[in-house]
Design a protein around this motif. Structure first.
Motif, PDB file in Angstrom:
ATOM      1  N   ARG A 113       0.838  -1.202   0.000  1.00 20.65           N
ATOM      2  CA  ARG A 113       0.000   0.000   0.000  1.00 20.65           C
ATOM      3  C   ARG A 113       0.869   1.247   0.000  1.00 20.65           C
ATOM      4  O   ARG A 113       1.913   1.295   0.653  1.00 20.65           O
ATOM      5  CB  ARG A 113      -0.861  -0.020   1.253  1.00 20.65           C
ATOM      6  N   PHE A 115       0.504   5.539   0.653  1.00 18.55           N
ATOM      7  CA  PHE A 115      -0.386   6.546   1.234  1.00 18.55           C
ATOM      8  C   PHE A 115       0.305   7.901   1.231  1.00 18.55           C
ATOM      9  O   PHE A 115       1.525   7.995   1.180  1.00 18.55           O
ATOM     10  CB  PHE A 115      -0.841   6.142   2.643  1.00 18.55           C
ATOM     11  N   HIS A 132      -7.495   6.676  -3.654  1.00 16.36           N
ATOM     12  CA  HIS A 132      -8.784   7.114  -3.130  1.00 16.36           C
ATOM     13  C   HIS A 132      -8.568   7.901  -1.834  1.00 16.36           C
ATOM     14  O   HIS A 132      -7.586   7.691  -1.125  1.00 16.36           O
ATOM     15  CB  HIS A 132      -9.727   5.926  -2.904  1.00 16.36           C
ATOM     16  N   THR A 134      -9.053   8.605   1.816  1.00 19.98           N
ATOM     17  CA  THR A 134      -9.442   7.855   3.010  1.00 19.98           C
ATOM     18  C   THR A 134     -10.054   8.785   4.053  1.00 19.98           C
ATOM     19  O   THR A 134     -10.877   8.347   4.849  1.00 19.98           O
ATOM     20  CB  THR A 134      -8.251   7.086   3.605  1.00 19.98           C
ATOM     21  N   GLN A 150      -6.111  12.754   3.121  1.00 23.80           N
ATOM     22  CA  GLN A 150      -5.383  11.511   3.282  1.00 23.80           C
ATOM     23  C   GLN A 150      -5.831  10.615   2.136  1.00 23.80           C
ATOM     24  O   GLN A 150      -7.025  10.446   1.905  1.00 23.80           O
ATOM     25  CB  GLN A 150      -5.703  10.855   4.622  1.00 23.80           C
TER      26      GLN A 150
END
Length: 167
Positions: A113, A115, A132, A134, A150
């Protein structure tokens, strides 16, 4: 125009800091007030910690005609820490080429992942690449509230990366 992309070197720090400041003050001007931009990227000299911060991450720089025009950096936990492009090189191949290098690093690190915290300006770039939101958030910078998002993206691990993990 295809930018030349290479690993960050210590002597790139001042140019990266200049890109950061210009990207915030010029590039993000339609999304953030002058007060917010000044809090986010104060017009001060480059912090002494800046070169080391970039060197400790997987950082890539892009140049056009031997002038740095953008940089992205990735921390080992999958945090896309910095993603800035000079305003005059927005909507060119610069960000896409830097992003490609960061995702290659993520594959090598066998990250599941990625971020980041994206500005209003950066959010569409990431959304086009499958990221996407969050959570929206408001952070304080030098006593000023700044809205950002985020964001995350789950990565598909390549089978050769999975084989390395199963040894």
């Amino acid at each position: 125009m295809t930018p030349f992309v290479r690993r960050y070197r210590d002597f790139d720090a001042p140019a990266c800091y200049e890109i950061f400041c210009r990207a915030v003050h010029v590039g993000a001007a339609q999304y953030y007030s002058e007060l917010q931009r000044n809090a986010w990227a104060p017009h001060t000299k480059m912090p002494e910690s800046w070169p080391l911060e970039l060197a400790e991450q997987a950082c890539w720089v892009a140049s056009v005609e031997q002038k740095l025009v953008g940089f992205f950096s990735l921390e080992s936990d999958g945090h896309l820490s910095l993603a800035y492009v000079a305003p005059e090189f927005r909507r060119t191949a610069v960000a896409a080429e830097l992003y490609k290098k960061i995702t290659e690093d993520a594959q090598r690190l066998v990250l599941a992942r990625l971020f980041t915290e994206a500005s209003h300006l950066a959010r569409p770039f990431f959304e086009k690449r499958g990221w996407h939101v969050t959570a929206p958030e408001v952070v304080m910078r030098n006593g000023v509230e700044i809205e950002r998002f985020q964001m995350a993206k789950d990565l598909k691990l390549r089978s050769d990366s999975l084989a390395k993990c199963q040894v």
